[in-house]
Structures are given as structure tokens and as C-alpha cells.
Design a protein around this motif. Structure first.
Motif: not given
Length: 112
Positions: A21-36
Motif C-alpha cells: 500500500a505504501l508504494q502508492s505514496v509518492i514523494d511529490p518532489e521526486l515523483g517516486v514512491d517512498i518504498v522505492n
């Protein structure tokens, strides 16, 4: 997944669902999810369905930390088997680009 820094115990099925589920949380500055990005260090769900997410941020003064926290809690609470969620924000180990998955590095144009 980037949860290689967890406490060493294998994730339970519920903890794996939280990570997914956390893979859907995107860092808005980097445009990549917080897990990756490697920001999630551990996920633990106890018998009372309390989920504790140990994580860090790319910088101490991260301007989107409140937005990320809200989205993280929302995603965790939307996961079956989670009734409450707490974020344990840590600064050690210090985050570095080496913590990112290959996917994140490619998405950000980082070549090794």
C-alpha cells in the motif's frame, strides 16, 4: 522492496500488504514512491492491529513531511488487519541515494 533495513524478522502477510500500500505514496518532489526511495525502514503490526512504520526522510527539513505522513497513515489504515497507525520518524541510518531501488534510480536518471 526497500524494507531491507527492517529488524530482521520476516514480514507478516499484513505487514507485506502495508508495504504494498505504501508504494502508492509518492514523494511529490521526486515523483517516486517512498518504498522505492528507501524511506521505509520497517513495518510492524501487532496483535491489536497497531501498525508502526519506522521511516526517514530524504532531508531533515523536508517540506512535504506532513503531506507524506498523512498519506502514509491513510494507506496503512486502508489495509486489512490495521486499525491504528503510528509513524516512528528516525534519522539513523541517514538516508542516502544508495538506499533507493534500481527502479527509483532509473526513474530519477541516476546511473551507477
Amino acid at each position: 522492496m526497500a524494507a531491507d533495513q527492517n529488524t530482521g524478522a520476516p514480514f507478516s502477510p499484513t505487514e507485506n500488504r502495508v508495504m504494498d500500500a505504501l508504494q502508492s505514496v509518492i514523494d511529490p518532489e521526486l515523483g517516486v514512491d517512498i518504498v522505492n526511495l528507501g524511506l521505509i525502514y520497517d513495518v510492524q503490526v501487532d496483535d491489536q492491529q497497531l501498525c508502526v512504520i519506522t521511516m526517514t526522510l530524504t532531508t531533515m527539513g523536508c517540506p512535504v513531511s506532513n503531506v507524506l505522513s498523512q498519506q502514509i497513515i491513510e494507506q496503512a489504515l486502508a489495509t486489512d488487519g490495521v486499525a491504528k497507525c503510528k509513524i516512528n520518524l528516525v534519522w539513523e541510518p541517514v538516508w542516502s541515494p544508495n538506499m533507493m531501488t534500481r527502479y527509483a534510480k532509473i526513474a530519477l536518471g541516476i546511473h551507477e
